[in-house]
Design a protein around this motif. Structure first.
Motif, PDB file in Angstrom:
ATOM      1  N   THR A   1     125.700 -13.174 -28.035  1.00 42.96           N
ATOM      2  CA  THR A   1     126.287 -12.246 -27.066  1.00 42.96           C
ATOM      3  C   THR A   1     127.096 -12.623 -26.038  1.00 42.96           C
ATOM      4  OG1 THR A   1     124.393 -12.899 -25.801  1.00 42.96           O
ATOM      5  CG2 THR A   1     123.966 -10.937 -27.042  1.00 42.96           C
TER       6      THR A   1
ATOM      7  N   GLU B   1     129.779 -10.523 -23.912  1.00 44.78           N
ATOM      8  CA  GLU B   1     129.263  -9.775 -22.847  1.00 44.78           C
ATOM      9  C   GLU B   1     129.370 -10.572 -21.647  1.00 44.78           C
ATOM     10  OE1 GLU B   1     125.144  -8.748 -23.690  1.00 44.78           O
ATOM     11  OE2 GLU B   1     125.789  -7.799 -25.406  1.00 44.78           O
TER      12      GLU B   1
ATOM     13  N   THR C   1     130.035  -3.188 -35.817  1.00 42.81           N
ATOM     14  CA  THR C   1     129.882  -2.171 -35.196  1.00 42.81           C
ATOM     15  C   THR C   1     128.259  -2.586 -34.430  1.00 42.81           C
ATOM     16  OG1 THR C   1     128.490  -1.117 -37.025  1.00 42.81           O
ATOM     17  CG2 THR C   1     130.888  -0.386 -36.225  1.00 42.81           C
ATOM     18  N   CYS C   2     127.821  -3.918 -34.600  1.00 41.69           N
ATOM     19  CA  CYS C   2     126.449  -4.176 -33.873  1.00 41.69           C
ATOM     20  C   CYS C   2     126.893  -4.841 -32.525  1.00 41.69           C
ATOM     21  CB  CYS C   2     126.084  -5.376 -34.708  1.00 41.69           C
ATOM     22  SG  CYS C   2     125.757  -5.267 -36.299  1.00 41.69           S
ATOM     23  N   LYS C   3     125.898  -5.014 -31.963  1.00 40.06           N
ATOM     24  CA  LYS C   3     125.871  -5.819 -30.626  1.00 40.06           C
ATOM     25  C   LYS C   3     126.039  -7.253 -30.558  1.00 40.06           C
ATOM     26  CE  LYS C   3     123.427  -2.300 -27.722  1.00 40.06           C
ATOM     27  NZ  LYS C   3     124.090  -1.221 -28.622  1.00 40.06           N
TER      28      LYS C   3
ATOM     29  N   PRO D   1     131.945  -8.074 -31.827  1.00 41.04           N
ATOM     30  CA  PRO D   1     131.737  -6.405 -31.904  1.00 41.04           C
ATOM     31  C   PRO D   1     133.041  -6.033 -31.421  1.00 41.04           C
ATOM     32  CG  PRO D   1     129.824  -7.670 -30.938  1.00 41.04           C
ATOM     33  CD  PRO D   1     130.909  -8.559 -31.163  1.00 41.04           C
TER      34      PRO D   1
END
Ligand SMILES: [Fe+2]
Length: 302
Positions: free
Chosen positions: A54, A57, A232-234, A111
């Motif tokens: 992640t 983010e 298209t995932c997180k 992503p």
């Protein structure tokens, strides 16, 4: 097209099948799992304290590209990476004194539009043979973290024997190395480097998305059309790939048929013998050399 799962075929039989467009899927093994552990350790250290899955983010894309620009070469040139490739090849019955591999790549697919160019290039549908790969090249692909069908690689086997109008005639591997490869990390938002692509609309369906467990690997011919699935995932996808050639096939110019590649140059100088990391013998490389390797040998690489 056949998909063989944990086949007990010999390497000679397997290569013959691969050159006919078949795919081979292998379950995780001791060495492939160790290989993934090495990659995870490098990625996790590089992004610490953030979770690599992640990190998009947490960090601006430019910062992320800079971290990858230093982490990816660390993985590529890590001596243990070569050891684990050698072990994987041994486990799968490849003859180490006649099998050559190139250094493994660490791929990332973030992503959305976060980082799709340069160091994290999202590959449009292509054949590696459009990029000067020999027709006996076999690609190996393996996920490092759990793989999702919305975040993987796709094969487009409908084009195995269907030519595509493409820009490979404008591509030369030696020129690419001299002029374009070194500055991948500087292309964060777009990638102006000229790469061979289809020059006609292509139908990506039907496509195959092989969802292996971590450490599971699949092999396919360099002539197989393949692409990065838009993520298209997180979470970010991390995978390893490397390529092999067999000396006998190089010498005898055996491999997949060439139906639409017109590039010049060759990647034949990149492969290292699994047993002792020596390059292919000169007479083997000469089979693929076309003179352009000399043309760009003195080009600046700064
Ligand atoms: Fe590729």
């Amino acid at each position: 097209m056949n998909i063989f799962v944990d086949s007990k075929m010999t390497d000679d039989q397997r290569r013959t099948e691969l050159y006919r467009g078949s795919i081979f899927v292998h379950s995780p093994s001791q060495s492939s799992l160790k290989f993934c552990e090495l990659a995870r350790a490098i990625i996790e250290e590089a992004f610490y304290p953030f979770d690599p899955l992640t990190v998009h983010e947490q960090l601006p894309a430019e910062k992320c590209a800079a971290i990858l620009a230093s982490a990816k070469p660390r993985f590529i040139h890590h001596p243990e990476a070569k050891t684990q490739i050698r072990e994987m090849l041994t486990e799968l019955g490849c003859e180490l004194s006649r099998t050559y591999f190139d250094v493994p790549r660490l791929r990332t697919a973030f992503p959305g539009e976060y980082l799709r160019s340069g160091i994290a290039y999202a590959f449009h549908a292509h054949r590696d043979t459009w990029y000067s790969a020999p027709f006996c090249q076999i690609n190996w692909w393996m996920p490092i973290y759990e793989l999702d069908s919305e975040n993987c690689m796709a094969l487009h086997p409908g084009y195995w024997n269907r030519p595509i109008k493409n820009g490979s005639s404008g591509y030369n591997y030696h020129r690419w190395n001299a002029e374009s490869r070194h500055n991948a990390a500087s292309h964060v938002k777009s990638d102006p480097r000229i790469q061979p692509r289809a020059e006609e609309p292509i139908e990506l369906e039907p496509e195959f998305r092989l969802i292996c467990p971590v450490g599971g690997a699949y092999q396919f011919s360099a002539a197989q059309l393949h692409s990065t699935v838009p993520n298209t995932c997180k979470v970010t996808r991390y995978s390893i790939d490397f390529r092999t050639v067999h000396l006998d096939d190089v010498l005898n110019k055996i491999g997949a048929p060439n139906i639409d590649s017109a590039c010049t140059g060759t990647t034949i100088g990149d492969y290292l013998r699994a047993s002792d990391l020596s390059h292919l013998p000169q007479e083997a490389m000469a089979v693929y050399f076309d003179g352009s390797e000399l043309l760009y040998a003195l080009a600046p690489t700064a």
